[in-house]
Design an enzyme around this catalytic site. Structure first.
Site, PDB file in Angstrom:
ATOM      1  N   HIS A 120     -20.624 118.949  45.473  1.00 33.42           N
ATOM      2  CA  HIS A 120     -20.594 118.125  44.258  1.00 33.42           C
ATOM      3  C   HIS A 120     -19.408 118.511  43.382  1.00 33.42           C
ATOM      4  CE1 HIS A 120     -21.937 115.582  41.077  1.00 33.42           C
ATOM      5  NE2 HIS A 120     -23.182 115.473  41.518  1.00 33.42           N
ATOM      6  N   GLU A 158     -30.762 111.275  40.743  1.00 34.98           N
ATOM      7  CA  GLU A 158     -29.778 111.686  39.739  1.00 34.98           C
ATOM      8  C   GLU A 158     -29.987 110.883  38.447  1.00 34.98           C
ATOM      9  OE1 GLU A 158     -25.027 112.916  39.531  1.00 34.98           O
ATOM     10  OE2 GLU A 158     -25.659 111.346  40.906  1.00 34.98           O
TER      11      GLU A 158
END
Length: 342
Positions: A178, A284
């Protein structure tokens, strides 16, 4: 159980951002550099931040547990030096740990690392070990581009990253690949840089032979894998031209994708192309895309709706995506849940 493998503390009390701004100011003016002890956030403030945001939506949307890490766009590894990043990572990881202690049935910590461009990744080991041993972290977020959009680090298959991989294997931790904020104006942070990085990370693994050296290493590529599912034939063909094994053998025992894809056709494509065993549920939520889709009337990031509406997934497929795969990819999470009789 419905496990969301991709959550960030995007709703942390404003005091955290204020402290960070002071820290950034202190890079040029050391007299202004704040101490970690100057950050004051009470348990009541953390409860309010979680109960009115992530936990409220989890209950409304029907998820049970979130793997929770510091806000990705706030990692900003390109700011300052290693000491700046180390202090910032320590503060953010502690806050996530505190959330997990306040809401142990709903949040499990995942750690950010104090990465810094051009600095040996071995400097991250102390924070990684602390988060595992003291905070009970079940995974880490690994930024393949600490430079913030300029890509100055070697590929993920380079020995540069070996110190982190060795620890991940030792502790049986997966890494979510990420990136953080883009400071390159060519790349919008969440609309381009994130998806570019997902695609790039996968291609780097296709080009290399990382998993021959680390056969138990696991990478979770978020945001549905970027362009990977949509261009699966391209990646298969490129691997073939490089004389690599078939992707199923070459990388798919080690690489997994999440369901942070914000429309039904995208989820359907993901689950048509990528084997169910390689897909983990995630949303998310309260992240990059927070609005309501005018076509459906529902929030874009309410990804459970897409899984439920899928016409190609069986009940067993859904179980694997919601729970089974997360417990397999995150062995420490499975051990934690098993210790609670779950």
């Amino acid at each position: 159980m419905i496990i969301d493998c991709h959550g960030h503390f995007t709703t942390a009390p404003k005091a955290l951002e204020d402290w960070r701004n002071q820290q950034i100011a202190g890079i040029k003016d050391p007299s202004a550099m704040p101490k970690p002890s100057q950050l004051k956030i009470s348990d009541d403030e953390l409860r309010e931040a979680i109960e009115t945001n992530q936990l409220r939506l989890m209950k409304e949307r029907g998820s049970d547990l979130t793997l929770f890490s510091p806000r990705a766009s706030f990692m900003a590894h390109h700011i300052g030096d290693f000491n700046v990043s180390a202090t910032w990572a320590g503060i953010c990881n502690e806050l996530v740990y505190r959330v997990s202690r306040l809401f142990p049935e709903h949040f499990v910590p995942v750690a950010m690392l104090p990465q810094s461009p051009g600095v040996d990744p071995a400097t991250c080991i102390a924070e990684l070990e602390k988060c595992v041993k003291e905070y009970g972290a079940v995974g880490i977020n690994l930024n393949p581009d600490p430079s913030g959009g300029h890509w100055t680090s070697p590929p993920l298959t380079d020995r540069h990253w070996w110190p982190i991989y060795e620890k991940l294997v030792e502790y049986d931790l997966p890494a979510m690949i990420h990136v953080s904020t883009s400071c390159n104006p060519c790349f919008h942070t969440t609309g381009a840089h994130y998806l570019n990085a997902d695609t790039t990370a996968f291609m780097q693994c296709v080009q290399g032979d990382l998993f021959k050296d680390f056969p138990t290493l696991k990478f979770l590529i978020p945001h549905g894998g970027g362009a990977v599912p949509y261009h699966w034939g391209r990646f298969r063909g490129l691997a073939q031209e490089m004389k690599k094994p078939l992707l199923a053998e070459h990388v798919m025992n080690n690489i997994f994708f999440d369901t942070c894809v914000y429309h039904q056709p995208g989820i359907d494509l993901l689950n048509t192309v990528i084997p169910v065993r390689n897909v983990l549920f995630a949303s998310e939520m309260i992240g990059a895309v927070r609005g309501i889709d005018p076509e459906s009337g529902h929030y874009y990031d309410d990804t459970k709706r897409y899984i439920e509406a899928s016409k190609i997934l069986s009940a067993e497929d859904r179980h694997q995506i919601y729970e089974g795969n997360a417990r397999r990819v995150f062995p420490r999470l499975d051990a934690l849940l098993s210790s609670k009789g779950l």
